[in-house]
Design a protein around this motif. Structure first.
Motif, PDB file in Angstrom:
ATOM      1  N   ASN A   1       0.812  -1.214   0.000  1.00  0.00           N
ATOM      2  CA  ASN A   1       0.000   0.000   0.000  1.00  0.00           C
ATOM      3  C   ASN A   1       0.847   1.266   0.000  1.00  0.00           C
ATOM      4  O   ASN A   1       0.381   2.334  -0.417  1.00  0.00           O
ATOM      5  CB  ASN A   1      -0.933   0.017   1.209  1.00  0.00           C
ATOM      6  CG  ASN A   1      -2.177  -0.798   0.954  1.00  0.00           C
ATOM      7  OD1 ASN A   1      -2.788  -0.688  -0.099  1.00  0.00           O
ATOM      8  ND2 ASN A   1      -2.544  -1.633   1.909  1.00  0.00           N
ATOM      9  N   GLU A   2       2.086   1.139   0.466  1.00  0.00           N
ATOM     10  CA  GLU A   2       2.971   2.298   0.426  1.00  0.00           C
ATOM     11  C   GLU A   2       3.229   2.745  -1.004  1.00  0.00           C
ATOM     12  O   GLU A   2       3.474   3.926  -1.268  1.00  0.00           O
ATOM     13  CB  GLU A   2       4.313   1.962   1.093  1.00  0.00           C
ATOM     14  CG  GLU A   2       4.276   1.738   2.588  1.00  0.00           C
ATOM     15  CD  GLU A   2       5.665   1.476   3.132  1.00  0.00           C
ATOM     16  OE1 GLU A   2       6.418   2.451   3.318  1.00  0.00           O
ATOM     17  OE2 GLU A   2       6.008   0.294   3.349  1.00  0.00           O
ATOM     18  N   MET A   3       3.170   1.798  -1.941  1.00  0.00           N
ATOM     19  CA  MET A   3       3.484   2.113  -3.337  1.00  0.00           C
ATOM     20  C   MET A   3       2.278   2.644  -4.096  1.00  0.00           C
ATOM     21  O   MET A   3       2.425   3.358  -5.093  1.00  0.00           O
ATOM     22  CB  MET A   3       4.037   0.879  -4.051  1.00  0.00           C
ATOM     23  CG  MET A   3       5.392   0.453  -3.557  1.00  0.00           C
ATOM     24  SD  MET A   3       6.123  -0.863  -4.551  1.00  0.00           S
ATOM     25  CE  MET A   3       6.491  -0.003  -6.080  1.00  0.00           C
ATOM     26  N   LYS A   4       1.071   2.290  -3.637  1.00  0.00           N
ATOM     27  CA  LYS A   4      -0.125   2.652  -4.405  1.00  0.00           C
ATOM     28  C   LYS A   4      -0.237   4.143  -4.728  1.00  0.00           C
ATOM     29  O   LYS A   4      -0.584   4.502  -5.860  1.00  0.00           O
ATOM     30  CB  LYS A   4      -1.384   2.165  -3.684  1.00  0.00           C
ATOM     31  CG  LYS A   4      -1.784   0.738  -4.024  1.00  0.00           C
ATOM     32  CD  LYS A   4      -3.167   0.424  -3.486  1.00  0.00           C
ATOM     33  CE  LYS A   4      -3.656  -0.915  -3.987  1.00  0.00           C
ATOM     34  NZ  LYS A   4      -5.043  -1.199  -3.544  1.00  0.00           N
ATOM     35  N   PRO A   5       0.033   5.033  -3.778  1.00  0.00           N
ATOM     36  CA  PRO A   5      -0.087   6.462  -4.119  1.00  0.00           C
ATOM     37  C   PRO A   5       0.846   6.889  -5.250  1.00  0.00           C
ATOM     38  O   PRO A   5       0.608   7.911  -5.895  1.00  0.00           O
ATOM     39  CB  PRO A   5       0.277   7.166  -2.806  1.00  0.00           C
ATOM     40  CG  PRO A   5      -0.014   6.165  -1.739  1.00  0.00           C
ATOM     41  CD  PRO A   5       0.337   4.840  -2.345  1.00  0.00           C
TER      42      PRO A   5
ATOM     43  N   HIS B   1      -9.302   9.518  -8.044  1.00  0.00           N
ATOM     44  CA  HIS B   1      -8.056   8.954  -8.574  1.00  0.00           C
ATOM     45  C   HIS B   1      -8.135   7.431  -8.522  1.00  0.00           C
ATOM     46  O   HIS B   1      -8.675   6.862  -7.571  1.00  0.00           O
ATOM     47  CB  HIS B   1      -6.850   9.429  -7.766  1.00  0.00           C
ATOM     48  CG  HIS B   1      -6.665  10.915  -7.772  1.00  0.00           C
ATOM     49  ND1 HIS B   1      -6.051  11.581  -8.804  1.00  0.00           N
ATOM     50  CD2 HIS B   1      -7.037  11.865  -6.872  1.00  0.00           C
ATOM     51  CE1 HIS B   1      -6.035  12.877  -8.538  1.00  0.00           C
ATOM     52  NE2 HIS B   1      -6.635  13.070  -7.370  1.00  0.00           N
ATOM     53  N   THR B   2      -7.586   6.786  -9.534  1.00  0.00           N
ATOM     54  CA  THR B   2      -7.517   5.332  -9.548  1.00  0.00           C
ATOM     55  C   THR B   2      -6.085   4.927  -9.237  1.00  0.00           C
ATOM     56  O   THR B   2      -5.168   5.215 -10.020  1.00  0.00           O
ATOM     57  CB  THR B   2      -7.944   4.771 -10.919  1.00  0.00           C
ATOM     58  OG1 THR B   2      -9.305   5.132 -11.159  1.00  0.00           O
ATOM     59  CG2 THR B   2      -7.806   3.255 -10.950  1.00  0.00           C
ATOM     60  N   LEU B   3      -5.897   4.313  -8.080  1.00  0.00           N
ATOM     61  CA  LEU B   3      -4.570   3.882  -7.651  1.00  0.00           C
ATOM     62  C   LEU B   3      -4.451   2.382  -7.857  1.00  0.00           C
ATOM     63  O   LEU B   3      -5.362   1.624  -7.525  1.00  0.00           O
ATOM     64  CB  LEU B   3      -4.335   4.240  -6.180  1.00  0.00           C
ATOM     65  CG  LEU B   3      -4.522   5.716  -5.813  1.00  0.00           C
ATOM     66  CD1 LEU B   3      -4.213   5.928  -4.339  1.00  0.00           C
ATOM     67  CD2 LEU B   3      -3.645   6.616  -6.686  1.00  0.00           C
ATOM     68  N   LEU B   4      -3.327   1.955  -8.391  1.00  0.00           N
ATOM     69  CA  LEU B   4      -3.124   0.558  -8.725  1.00  0.00           C
ATOM     70  C   LEU B   4      -2.177  -0.110  -7.736  1.00  0.00           C
ATOM     71  O   LEU B   4      -1.227   0.512  -7.246  1.00  0.00           O
ATOM     72  CB  LEU B   4      -2.542   0.420 -10.136  1.00  0.00           C
ATOM     73  CG  LEU B   4      -3.291   1.104 -11.280  1.00  0.00           C
ATOM     74  CD1 LEU B   4      -2.619   0.759 -12.607  1.00  0.00           C
ATOM     75  CD2 LEU B   4      -4.754   0.707 -11.303  1.00  0.00           C
ATOM     76  N   SER B   5      -2.424  -1.377  -7.488  1.00  0.00           N
ATOM     77  CA  SER B   5      -1.420  -2.188  -6.811  1.00  0.00           C
ATOM     78  C   SER B   5      -0.316  -2.469  -7.821  1.00  0.00           C
ATOM     79  O   SER B   5      -0.488  -2.262  -9.035  1.00  0.00           O
ATOM     80  CB  SER B   5      -2.031  -3.505  -6.334  1.00  0.00           C
ATOM     81  OG  SER B   5      -2.392  -4.310  -7.452  1.00  0.00           O
ATOM     82  N   PHE B   6       0.814  -2.957  -7.330  1.00  0.00           N
ATOM     83  CA  PHE B   6       1.883  -3.294  -8.269  1.00  0.00           C
ATOM     84  C   PHE B   6       1.421  -4.411  -9.209  1.00  0.00           C
ATOM     85  O   PHE B   6       1.744  -4.406 -10.402  1.00  0.00           O
ATOM     86  CB  PHE B   6       3.152  -3.714  -7.521  1.00  0.00           C
ATOM     87  CG  PHE B   6       4.321  -3.907  -8.439  1.00  0.00           C
ATOM     88  CD1 PHE B   6       5.010  -2.818  -8.933  1.00  0.00           C
ATOM     89  CD2 PHE B   6       4.707  -5.181  -8.828  1.00  0.00           C
ATOM     90  CE1 PHE B   6       6.083  -2.997  -9.811  1.00  0.00           C
ATOM     91  CE2 PHE B   6       5.778  -5.367  -9.698  1.00  0.00           C
ATOM     92  CZ  PHE B   6       6.463  -4.265 -10.192  1.00  0.00           C
ATOM     93  N   THR B   7       0.617  -5.354  -8.680  1.00  0.00           N
ATOM     94  CA  THR B   7       0.084  -6.431  -9.513  1.00  0.00           C
ATOM     95  C   THR B   7      -0.805  -5.872 -10.619  1.00  0.00           C
ATOM     96  O   THR B   7      -0.757  -6.333 -11.766  1.00  0.00           O
ATOM     97  CB  THR B   7      -0.715  -7.432  -8.655  1.00  0.00           C
ATOM     98  OG1 THR B   7       0.147  -7.972  -7.655  1.00  0.00           O
ATOM     99  CG2 THR B   7      -1.264  -8.565  -9.502  1.00  0.00           C
ATOM    100  N   ASP B   8      -1.623  -4.881 -10.289  1.00  0.00           N
ATOM    101  CA  ASP B   8      -2.438  -4.222 -11.313  1.00  0.00           C
ATOM    102  C   ASP B   8      -1.549  -3.596 -12.385  1.00  0.00           C
ATOM    103  O   ASP B   8      -1.850  -3.661 -13.583  1.00  0.00           O
ATOM    104  CB  ASP B   8      -3.301  -3.121 -10.683  1.00  0.00           C
ATOM    105  CG  ASP B   8      -4.440  -3.664  -9.850  1.00  0.00           C
ATOM    106  OD1 ASP B   8      -4.868  -4.808 -10.094  1.00  0.00           O
ATOM    107  OD2 ASP B   8      -4.903  -2.937  -8.945  1.00  0.00           O
TER     108      ASP B   8
END
Length: 703
Positions: free
Chosen positions: A365-369, A477-484
């Motif tokens: 979740n730290e990466m999502k933003p 805003h659409t925030l993605l996981s790294f997998t997304d």
């Protein structure tokens, strides 16, 4: 015929020359246009094929060149139809799909049974070696003759009349059943919902909560309602972060039972009927199983070769999953928690995230933003530009089939003059919505070709490529996981395959390659998203613009391989069961597909707490079409290839090395099926594939 079509009131039958880039007139197309358009298009296609069969001309262009150009109208109508049934499959559209599935199958069978056509195809096929050796034909022409002949034979061109009739019946019945299977999954995903309160989302990231609230708004629920759906982009983060074990279980069980949630939509029965029809199809080809029939036209060649790779990975991934499970159990024990029944499938993702944070000081979740949809899309565009010189020009003035769809011109520098030339049109459809199939995919509205009829607008040879994803749309805003993000890059790799295609004949262009080669271009593209250089340039905070911190990148890379055992088990179990299921010689009256699934996985030693990523009742790759049936292994096969190819970039010292990229463009993306894939790989790498790179990169053998 042509003038009549141009004057038609049906937008699918009119000339599209008044549309930008001859795109479909999306704003004018209605559901009721498809059936009458197909009536005209199918008749025109058959007329084209009959003209080839009856022509006194017997040269290459009069037979195979004309065959490649045949059915232009059919291709136009079918491409729009195929995209709508995936991306905009409303109840009215589903009714059309139900009606047209068997009719289109019958048409397809008829197209391979035009009197005299196969004889002409075979006459060209039989002289291919002679013409190639004499220099009269290019290697591409010889390959074209071989591929078309093989397709005719696999479609039953050598059967007698009675067998052809039975084969056509099988194909039509399969088409209807596969359509019903797909629609059942879509309806389960549309209808199932879990109405919750904001407090029920304890532990979940803000973007997941926002997405659930947006769904509630879209469904016109109460002001305090939040709605969980069975969209994977909502389910997986909920399972990863929700502190409510009871709710995780509820969501997981519904998600894993798609296709069998409602008695009136029992996909297990449909899947069994499909398996029996495929078995009979294989028998008519004198094959011992459907797997044997499918593998005949692949790089692997035999089910045994595909299963050997899977078994090798399976053994190593079970060991990795066992180590991961022990880490999860130790964590639970240290926390003083007690889990009834131990780690269950609805627990694994949650505790894996807890361990990831504890052991590696990393929370995804730290990466999502820093991974907004815009940021990841721009990263994909930039990687595409650095590797292959492509530029993306957004066209907000062009109306698509849905407001969420973005349309781009794809351009590249033409020559030393620096002028740009158009090489493709790209449609990007990223959000989940009602009536859109789950998952992610690439499709085409038009495939690249140089084999245009005299007088045809050259734009008709320019590909129109579409990428579909299913990200949960945020209110702002659409925030993605790294997998997304990996999913977006994966589909963009497929898009490259279509956009960079440079074949003469449409039949061999783009993704028309052997099934266990087609995932190489897509999976190869995935590698660049995790490159620190890409993250530093494009992963910027959606609010502040702050670049992804170096420390976070290091922690991300350190945790990158954690839980790969789980991920590999999830996938490999699906691929193994797929081959095993389609390798059976019979499916008796007492055959129980659910029981087969349980017993097979138990026999293989399926680790406790993990289930198949795609269970049979919703396994669309297997049962929504025959394309990936007994072929789901291709993702692992292609991983061997893509990791080896990416290693060539790493060995150059620069993952954007243009010389390596140019060779990659030629051998992987542009050539299509004009050359056998084994030859293409050897041309690029100078040797056969080496699985070591894949095993190391998945953490299954020491680095």
């Amino acid at each position: 015929m042509t003038n009549a079509l141009i004057e038609s009131d049906n937008p699918l039958l009119r000339s599209w020359s008044d549309q930008p880039f001859n795109l479909p007139p999306f704003k004018d197309i209605r559901t009721e246009h498809f059936v009458p358009a197909f009536d005209v298009a199918m008749a025109a296609h058959i007329a084209d094929l009959e003209a080839i069969a009856s022509s006194p001309l017997n040269d290459f262009d009069s037979i195979l060149g004309a065959y490649d150009r045949a059915g232009t109208l059919m291709s136009k109508v079918a491409s729009v139809y195929g995209n709508y049934t995936s991306s905009l499959n409303t109840p009215d559209m589903q009714a059309v799909q139900t009606e047209m599935a068997p009719r289109l199958s019958r048409h397809n069978s008829k197209a391979y049974d035009i009197p005299g056509l196969f004889q002409k195809i075979e006459s060209v096929y039989e002289i291919r070696d002679e013409k190639l050796k004499s220099g009269e034909w290019s290697a591409e022409k010889a390959r074209f003759a071989e591929r078309v002949h093989k397709k005719f034979v696999r479609m039953g061109a050598k059967f007698d009349a009675v067998t052809k009739g039975e084969y056509a019946d099988i194909q039509a019945e399969l088409a209807s059943l596969q359509t019903k299977f797909m629609q059942n999954v879509l309806k389960d995903e549309e209808e199932w919902e879990l109405v919750l309160t904001k407090d029920d989302f304890a532990g979940c990231p803000a973007d997941v909560i926002a997405a659930a609230r947006q769904v509630a708004v879209d469904k016109k629920k109460e002001p305090d309602d939040y709605v969980m759906t069975l969209s994977r982009s909502m389910v997986e983060p909920f399972l990863s972060y929700s502190t409510r074990r009871d709710l995780r279980k509820t969501v997981f069980e519904a998600f894993s039972k798609r296709g069998e949630l409602f008695h009136e939509r029992d996909n297990l029965k449909i899947a069994l009927e499909i398996l029996r029809l495929r078995r009979r199809q294989a028998q008519l080809h004198n094959k011992g199983s459907f797997s044997e029939y499918q593998f005949e036209d692949t790089m692997a060649q035999t089910p045994e070769a595909g299963m050997k790779l899977l078994n090798d990975v399976w053994v190593k991934s079970k060991d990795a999953a066992k180590r991961e499970r022990e880490m999860l159990e130790a964590f639970v024990s240290e926390k003083g928690e007690t889990l009834e029944g131990g780690i269950q499938p609805w627990d694994w993702r949650y505790y894996a995230e807890q361990v990831r944070q504890a052991e590696f000081n990393f929370d995804e979740n730290e990466m999502k933003p820093y991974l907004s949809l815009d940021a990841v899309t721009n990263a994909a565009f930039d990687v595409s530009n650095k590797l292959y010189g492509l530029k993306y020009v957004k066209r907000d003035d062009i109306v698509a089939y849905h407001p969420d769809v973005n349309i781009y011109e794809v351009r590249q520098t033409k020559d030393k003059s620096g002028e740009d030339e158009l090489i493709a049109i790209f449609l990007h459809d990223n959000y989940a919505r009602p009536y859109k199939s789950s998952g992610a995919w690439m499709s085409e509205y038009r495939t690249q070709t140089k084999n245009l009829a005299l007088g045809t607008d050259p734009i008709e040879g320019i590909p129109v490529v579409s990428n579909n994803n299913n990200f949960s749309k945020g209110s702002e805003h659409t925030l993605l996981s790294f997998t997304d993000g990996i999913t977006l890059f994966h589909e963009f790799g497929h898009a490259h395959h279509g956009m960079l295609s440079n074949a003469t004949y449409e039949y061999l262009a783009s993704t028309s390659v052997l099934k266990d080669f087609v995932e190489l271009p897509s999976q190869l593209m995935e590698h660049w998203l995790s490159e620190p250089a890409v993250l530093k340039e494009h992963a910027k905070h959606y609010q502040t613009g702050e670049v992804l911190p170096e420390d976070l990148i290091k922690r991300f890379k350190a945790a990158e391989l954690f839980n790969e055992g789980f991920n590999t088990i999830e996938y490999t179990s699906c691929a193994m069961l797929d081959i095993a299921l389609h390798s059976l010689s019979e499916y008796g009256d007492d055959f129980d597909l659910a029981k087969f699934e349980q017993e097979y996985l138990k026999e293989q030693g399926m680790p406790q707490g993990i289930i198949m990523r795609h269970r049979p009742p919703h396994f669309l790759h297997l049962f929504a079409s025959s394309s990936y049936a007994s072929g789901y292994y291709v993702y692992m096969w292609a991983q061997v290839l893509d990791n080896d190819v990416f290693a060539a970039f790493e060995e150059s010292g620069d993952v954007f090395d243009r010389e390596t990229a140019d060779r990659c463009r030629e051998c992987i993306y542009s050539t299509g099926n004009t050359v056998a894939p084994q030859e293409l790989f050897r041309k690029f790498r100078g040797r056969d594939p080496d699985a070591t790179f894949m095993l190391k990169n998945r953490g299954l053998i020491p680095q």
